[in-house]
Design a protein around this motif. Structure first.
Motif, PDB file in Angstrom:
ATOM      1  N   ARG A 192     -15.987  49.453  18.163  1.00 49.46           N
ATOM      2  CA  ARG A 192     -15.427  49.105  16.850  1.00 49.46           C
ATOM      3  C   ARG A 192     -15.638  47.629  16.551  1.00 49.46           C
ATOM      4  O   ARG A 192     -16.007  47.252  15.446  1.00 49.46           O
ATOM      5  N   HIS A 195     -18.953  46.849  15.347  1.00 49.42           N
ATOM      6  CA  HIS A 195     -19.227  47.278  13.976  1.00 49.42           C
ATOM      7  C   HIS A 195     -18.292  46.640  12.967  1.00 49.42           C
ATOM      8  O   HIS A 195     -18.186  47.102  11.830  1.00 49.42           O
ATOM      9  N   GLY A 196     -17.605  45.603  13.404  1.00 50.95           N
ATOM     10  CA  GLY A 196     -16.776  44.842  12.454  1.00 50.95           C
ATOM     11  C   GLY A 196     -15.509  45.544  12.014  1.00 50.95           C
ATOM     12  O   GLY A 196     -14.944  45.223  10.981  1.00 50.95           O
ATOM     13  N   LEU A 197     -15.077  46.520  12.808  1.00 44.85           N
ATOM     14  CA  LEU A 197     -13.835  47.207  12.451  1.00 44.85           C
ATOM     15  C   LEU A 197     -12.650  46.496  13.104  1.00 44.85           C
ATOM     16  O   LEU A 197     -12.790  45.886  14.149  1.00 44.85           O
ATOM     17  N   PRO A 198     -11.488  46.573  12.480  1.00 45.30           N
ATOM     18  CA  PRO A 198     -10.353  45.790  12.987  1.00 45.30           C
ATOM     19  C   PRO A 198      -9.852  46.295  14.336  1.00 45.30           C
ATOM     20  O   PRO A 198     -10.043  47.452  14.686  1.00 45.30           O
ATOM     21  N   GLU A 199      -9.197  45.375  15.029  1.00 41.54           N
ATOM     22  CA  GLU A 199      -8.615  45.731  16.316  1.00 41.54           C
ATOM     23  C   GLU A 199      -7.279  46.407  16.057  1.00 41.54           C
ATOM     24  O   GLU A 199      -6.464  45.895  15.297  1.00 41.54           O
ATOM     25  N   TYR A 200      -7.093  47.559  16.677  1.00 41.15           N
ATOM     26  CA  TYR A 200      -5.789  48.208  16.549  1.00 41.15           C
ATOM     27  C   TYR A 200      -5.000  47.942  17.811  1.00 41.15           C
ATOM     28  O   TYR A 200      -5.346  48.413  18.895  1.00 41.15           O
ATOM     29  N   SER A 201      -3.934  47.201  17.653  1.00 38.59           N
ATOM     30  CA  SER A 201      -3.224  46.734  18.844  1.00 38.59           C
ATOM     31  C   SER A 201      -2.536  47.862  19.587  1.00 38.59           C
ATOM     32  O   SER A 201      -2.673  48.000  20.793  1.00 38.59           O
ATOM     33  N   VAL A 207      -3.428  56.942  16.639  1.00 44.46           N
ATOM     34  CA  VAL A 207      -4.134  55.688  16.339  1.00 44.46           C
ATOM     35  C   VAL A 207      -5.580  55.795  16.805  1.00 44.46           C
ATOM     36  O   VAL A 207      -6.509  55.384  16.096  1.00 44.46           O
ATOM     37  N   LEU A 210      -7.530  57.994  14.504  1.00 42.81           N
ATOM     38  CA  LEU A 210      -7.857  57.240  13.285  1.00 42.81           C
ATOM     39  C   LEU A 210      -9.002  56.261  13.553  1.00 42.81           C
ATOM     40  O   LEU A 210      -9.971  56.178  12.785  1.00 42.81           O
ATOM     41  N   GLU A 214     -12.648  56.254  11.635  1.00 38.18           N
ATOM     42  CA  GLU A 214     -13.216  55.111  10.924  1.00 38.18           C
ATOM     43  C   GLU A 214     -14.585  54.753  11.487  1.00 38.18           C
ATOM     44  O   GLU A 214     -15.538  54.496  10.749  1.00 38.18           O
ATOM     45  N   ILE A 217     -17.383  57.133  10.259  1.00 37.24           N
ATOM     46  CA  ILE A 217     -17.967  56.861   8.933  1.00 37.24           C
ATOM     47  C   ILE A 217     -18.910  55.653   9.027  1.00 37.24           C
ATOM     48  O   ILE A 217     -20.007  55.666   8.464  1.00 37.24           O
ATOM     49  N   ALA A 218     -18.453  54.626   9.741  1.00 37.58           N
ATOM     50  CA  ALA A 218     -19.281  53.421   9.862  1.00 37.58           C
ATOM     51  C   ALA A 218     -20.623  53.757  10.510  1.00 37.58           C
ATOM     52  O   ALA A 218     -21.676  53.306  10.052  1.00 37.58           O
TER      53      ALA A 218
ATOM     54  N   ILE B   6       1.672  55.707  11.325  1.00 42.27           N
ATOM     55  CA  ILE B   6       0.701  55.000  12.154  1.00 42.27           C
ATOM     56  C   ILE B   6       1.086  53.527  12.123  1.00 42.27           C
ATOM     57  O   ILE B   6       0.938  52.869  11.099  1.00 42.27           O
ATOM     58  N   PRO B   7       1.658  53.034  13.201  1.00 41.21           N
ATOM     59  CA  PRO B   7       2.242  51.686  13.166  1.00 41.21           C
ATOM     60  C   PRO B   7       1.245  50.613  12.737  1.00 41.21           C
ATOM     61  O   PRO B   7       1.622  49.691  12.013  1.00 41.21           O
ATOM     62  N   ASN B   8       0.002  50.740  13.114  1.00 42.97           N
ATOM     63  CA  ASN B   8      -0.974  49.705  12.770  1.00 42.97           C
ATOM     64  C   ASN B   8      -1.118  49.526  11.277  1.00 42.97           C
ATOM     65  O   ASN B   8      -1.269  48.431  10.782  1.00 42.97           O
ATOM     66  N   ILE B  36      -8.189  56.204   3.999  1.00 40.81           N
ATOM     67  CA  ILE B  36      -9.027  55.124   4.512  1.00 40.81           C
ATOM     68  C   ILE B  36     -10.487  55.484   4.331  1.00 40.81           C
ATOM     69  O   ILE B  36     -10.892  56.610   4.617  1.00 40.81           O
ATOM     70  N   THR B  37     -11.253  54.535   3.854  1.00 42.97           N
ATOM     71  CA  THR B  37     -12.681  54.796   3.767  1.00 42.97           C
ATOM     72  C   THR B  37     -13.456  53.548   4.186  1.00 42.97           C
ATOM     73  O   THR B  37     -12.868  52.493   4.401  1.00 42.97           O
ATOM     74  N   TYR B  38     -14.743  53.710   4.301  1.00 45.26           N
ATOM     75  CA  TYR B  38     -15.584  52.638   4.803  1.00 45.26           C
ATOM     76  C   TYR B  38     -16.798  52.553   3.908  1.00 45.26           C
ATOM     77  O   TYR B  38     -17.438  53.567   3.628  1.00 45.26           O
ATOM     78  N   ARG B  60      -9.282  45.971   4.150  1.00 43.29           N
ATOM     79  CA  ARG B  60      -8.779  45.775   5.509  1.00 43.29           C
ATOM     80  C   ARG B  60      -9.676  44.794   6.254  1.00 43.29           C
ATOM     81  O   ARG B  60      -9.213  43.817   6.810  1.00 43.29           O
ATOM     82  N   THR B  61     -10.967  45.068   6.239  1.00 43.44           N
ATOM     83  CA  THR B  61     -11.937  44.088   6.750  1.00 43.44           C
ATOM     84  C   THR B  61     -13.163  44.138   5.840  1.00 43.44           C
ATOM     85  O   THR B  61     -13.390  45.131   5.166  1.00 43.44           O
ATOM     86  N   ASN B 106     -20.073  45.167   5.177  1.00 47.90           N
ATOM     87  CA  ASN B 106     -19.459  46.437   5.534  1.00 47.90           C
ATOM     88  C   ASN B 106     -17.945  46.271   5.401  1.00 47.90           C
ATOM     89  O   ASN B 106     -17.387  45.292   5.879  1.00 47.90           O
ATOM     90  N   LEU B 108     -13.991  47.996   5.371  1.00 49.66           N
ATOM     91  CA  LEU B 108     -13.022  49.060   5.607  1.00 49.66           C
ATOM     92  C   LEU B 108     -11.946  48.923   4.543  1.00 49.66           C
ATOM     93  O   LEU B 108     -11.360  47.856   4.382  1.00 49.66           O
TER      94      LEU B 108
END
Lengths: 239, 622
Positions: A192, A195-201, A207, A210, A214, A217-218, B6-8, B36-38, B60-61, B106, B108
């Motif tokens: 992730r 690919h520039g996707l956010p970090e999910y803590s 989670v 999800l 994400e 799709i990327a 979803i806590p995040n 959510i989409t990308y 989001r990003t 790109n 999100l």
């Protein structure tokens, strides 16, 4: 010629496997029957537009024979959109002792599992949610093994012929294609990040489901950039 | 099936504006309906047809840009930015966005369905304003959130909140002794005198001492004989700022509060002291009684303390500008009195005028001096020498009081700006008919002037001449517009990857040059073309609206932006002062949270829109 190629397309092989499965095993439980009867995508459908279910299992270990399922998380994706209002996370009731290291990884402690649902309820919900969906997982081994194990134990049935896609193997082939043979970190969070996707803590089945959705799709948008890729070109993960 | 949190997602939206203003349970409900989409780089969002669901989008990003249908850049957006508010506007006929949105990296994207959000906001109507499609409503609620009423200083309170309702009202024929008794009984320092229901006078306890006891007057005489006739009054809804300036200008210590010809209370200086931690009123008193430049210059820290208290007290920018201007006026007037004493009676009539932000009542902690002298037309060469010395003394004294000398030398000490009225008029005529770059710069400084001292009619006459010249000139306004729109607001400032303009200062933004001045310039254009006599940026825009040069919507957007930008600038100055630094106009975009970023971007976009509109109106049509 095209007809012959189509015949050997994994999708059509899967179709025939389902027909055989339905013929050899009956009566089947309703949701399993529905799963196998649900129409498969056609070869000309756009990959990105299919109906998906992104799925993740949390388990006590890697061995489906001895380890057990702790929680299940999933959410659907339609029209390129992951739907949080249909997201589900279920803990599985267990009196079993949980290994300390598992508890640390999953943040699941025995007290939480006492509040959980019976395994059968959880899996019935899951199997219903899978109907008509392509299933997205990251590193499909765990989910497949535990699902197969459950189907065998409960119904004495062989593995279900389902349609899986695996973000881990897509990423692997993508990095080989790009010439990055050296890349060896295929953890979900690392991919992730690449690919520039956010970090999910926080962690948990939902989670991660999800996060996987994400990423899928990327990856798809990257693999088939600018083309209307159809199911014909799709990389499936075989049963 | 129960909705699973979803806590995040919840954690993320809980930190960004406007979701951070919502209660936890509403945040959670919103988080649960997100899709959510990308988007891959280059992908465009389709604000689709009728059957398409509509969304509020949260990045989001990644980053995106919005362009108008004619291709003009509307906004550049980065992580934590929102767009798609227009969908929530029920009143708007077309729910279609009038722009396109494209991913430039790109991206999100979180999507909050319009329908779900509307349903939730029906459950929580108090929070609906945060999602208003209208930028002005959002800016307004932004100001309210950051600067709540309870925190505002006494100046922006209404008179009715501060004044005492203990008031003695007596008929003019009442004997003095009886009035004195009532004043004692009610504990009010003031009695309002009426006759046939009309307010005709005022008596204070001091008047009793001065005009009755000291003068040895008979206590049985009617109070009419000792009252101050035709008293000044204020209304209950007037601002305390207005009341206190009336008190200062007229040197009175109490003002009856009158509502519909009924006396409802009294405001005294005591009320202001008691309720006023911002002692601007008393600083001005001290300035009035200072006798030397040293006396005045030691008051500088007090002035800074007042400024800090006003900014910290979340008083709105225009009021801070007014208060700081009143203080600067007091310094300047007092210094002129001192100078006249020092150099002797002036040999001829003159007017001391101020220009620029001082004239516009928009003084802040960075303001330098802009001033000039208009001499009587009969001034001789020796007379001019007197004023040169006087001006030199005053300008240097102002400098000693921390009102720095003007770097552009727009000061009365400069012989160019110390001229007889007829020379001023000739210069204005020349500037207006030949608006070349240099002269345009001169004239902008002096396009707003305000009389401060001396013969007031000189400035009035000059202003009239200026307006007449502008009316006659076909090129002047359009030259000003072309000049002012040549600087664009920094629409892409917050996106390091998509910074629009590079340069030495690419990491900071000069908020004066690239935002506030653009609005001040536009306001000047509108003020001049609609003949506004007031110089305040806000007053000029209002005047233009009253003369149908701006739509109501535009006016509100523009005023909201101006106020927000002013607040940002003043807060920056405050922070610098507190850290012991010299405040400047450079802001660091990275220092802003999502709240300010969003509203700054709204403001920049509004400026760009107004520039475009103004250009069409004043330049392209010719």
């Amino acid at each position: 010629m095209r007809a012959i190629l189509n015949h050997f397309h994994p999708l059509n092989k899967l179709k025939r496997e389902r027909e055989i499965y339905l013929a050899e095993h009956h009566p089947l439980p309703e949701h399993i029957k529905a799963l196998l009867l649900a129409p498969l995508p056609s070869l000309d459908d756009e990959i990105i537009g299919l109906d998906y279910l992104s799925l993740d299992f949390e388990t006590t270990g890697f061995d489906a024979e001895v380890d057990s399922l702790l929680s299940v998380g999933y959410l659907p994706m339609t029209k390129q959109q992951l739907l949080l209002n249909e997201a589900v996370e279920m803990l599985i009731h267990s009196n079993e002792h949980i290994k300390a290291e598992t508890a640390i990884i999953n943040h699941i402690v025995p007290e939480m599992l006492e509040q959980g649902l019976p395994l059968e309820t959880v899996m019935d919900n899951l199997l219903n949610a899978m109907i008509g969906k392509v299933i997205i997982v990251h590193g499909s081994m765990i989910e497949k093994k535990f699902l197969n194990q459950y189907i065998e134990r409960r119904y004495d049935l062989p593995p279900l012929p389902l349609l899986w896609v695996d973000t881990l193997s897509i990423e692997k082939s993508l990095s080989i294609y790009k010439g990055n043979i050296g890349t060896s970190d295929f953890r979900l969070s690392s991919i992730r990040e690449r690919h520039g996707l956010p970090e999910y803590s926080s962690h948990g089945a939902l989670v991660d489901a999800l996060a996987t959705g994400e990423l899928y799709i990327a990856l798809i948008k990257q693999c088939y950039a600018g083309t209307d890729a159809t199911v014909r070109h799709m990389k499936f993960d075989r049963v | 099936m129960n909705q699973t949190l979803i806590p995040n997602i919840h954690d993320f939206i809980a930190t960004i504006d406007p979701f951070d203003k919502l209660p936890k349970d509403l945040q959670r409900k919103i988080a649960c309906c997100i899709k959510i989409t990308y988007l891959a780089k280059g992908e465009q969002i389709h604000f689709g047809g009728e059957d398409e669901l509509r969304y509020l989008y949260v990045i989001r990003t990644g980053s995106m840009e919005q362009r108008k249908l004619n291709g003009m850049l509307r906004a550049k957006l980065g992580a934590e930015d929102l767009f798609g508010f227009t969908f929530l506007d029920e009143a708007k006929e077309s729910k279609q966005e009038d722009y396109s949105a494209t991913a430039i990296e790109n991206t999100l994207l979180y999507l909050v369905p319009h329908s779900d959000l509307l349903n939730l906001l029906e459950e929580y109507p108090d929070f609906a304003e945060h999602f208003a499609s209208n930028v002005q409503v959002r800016l307004h609620s932004a100001l309210d959130v950051v600067w709540s009423d309870s925190e505002k200083g006494v100046f922006v309170k209404k008179v009715s909140e501060v004044a005492s309702d203990k008031i003695v009202v007596v008929d003019a024929s009442t004997p003095i002794r009886e009035v004195a008794r009532e004043i004692m009984a009610v504990c009010s320092p003031t009695a309002v005198i009426t006759e046939n229901g009309e307010i005709i006078g005022l008596v204070t306890d001091r008047d009793m001492t001065k005009r009755v006891i000291v003068a040895g007057l008979d206590f049985n005489r009617p109070v009419r004989e000792i009252m101050t006739p035709n008293p000044l009054t204020v209304g209950p809804n007037d601002l305390v700022l207005k009341a206190s300036s009336i008190m200062m200008q007229n040197n009175v210590r109490s003002l009856p509060v009158v509502d519909n010809n009924n006396v409802v209370g009294v405001l005294t200086t005591t009320h202001l002291v008691r309720n006023n931690r911002i002692q601007a009123v008393f600083l001005i008193e001290k300035i009035k009684y200072a006798n030397t430049v040293d006396d005045l210059s030691v008051l500088t820290p007090e002035r800074q303390a007042i400024f800090e208290a006003l900014v910290e007290g979340k008083v709105s920018g225009d009021i801070i500008g007014h208060v700081m201007t009143m203080i600067m006026d007091a310094y300047n007037r007092r210094l002129l009195q001192m100078a006249e004493k020092h150099f002797g009676e002036p040999p001829c009539e003159y007017a001391w005028i101020v220009a620029g932000s001082h004239a516009r009542n928009e003084v802040h902690m960075l303001s330098d001096q802009d001033n000039a002298i208009i001499l009587s037309d009969n001034a001789t060469t020796e007379d001019r020498e007197y004023f040169r010395e006087l001006a030199s003394w005053v300008c240097n004294a102002l400098d000693a009081c921390a009102y720095p000398l003007c770097t552009g030398k727009y000061m009365a000490v400069n012989p160019k700006w110390c001229m007889p009225l007829k020379v001023w008029k000739a210069s204005y005529s020349k500037w207006v008919s030949n608006p070349e770059y240099d002269s345009l710069l001169n004239v902008t400084v002096f396009l707003e002037t305000r009389w401060l001292y001396g013969n007031e009619s000189f400035n009035a006459e000059l202003q009239t001449h200026l307006f007449d010249s502008i009316k006659k000139s076909s090129v002047f306004l359009s030259s000003m517009v072309s000049d002012s729109v040549s600087v664009s607001p920094p629409l892409g400032i917050f996106n390091s990857l998509v910074l629009e303009k590079s340069g030495e200062n690419s990491n900071t933004l000069n908020i004066k040059k690239f935002a506030i001045n653009l609005l001040v310039d536009l306001a000047r254009i509108y003020g001049l073309s609609s003949g506004s006599e007031k110089g305040e940026t806000i007053a000029r825009f209002n005047h233009a609206y009253e003369h149908n040069l701006l739509s109501e919507d535009m006016l509100k957007n523009v005023l909201g932006s101006f106020q927000f930008l002013t607040q940002v600038r003043l807060s920056q100055q405050l922070t610098a002062l507190k850290e012991g630094k010299v405040p400047d106009n450079h802001i660091d975009p990275n220092a802003f949270g999502s709240f300010e970023r969003k509203h700054l971007k709204d403001a920049f976009r509004i400026i760009a829109d107004l520039q475009e509109y103004t250009k069409l109106r004043f330049v392209d049509s010719e």
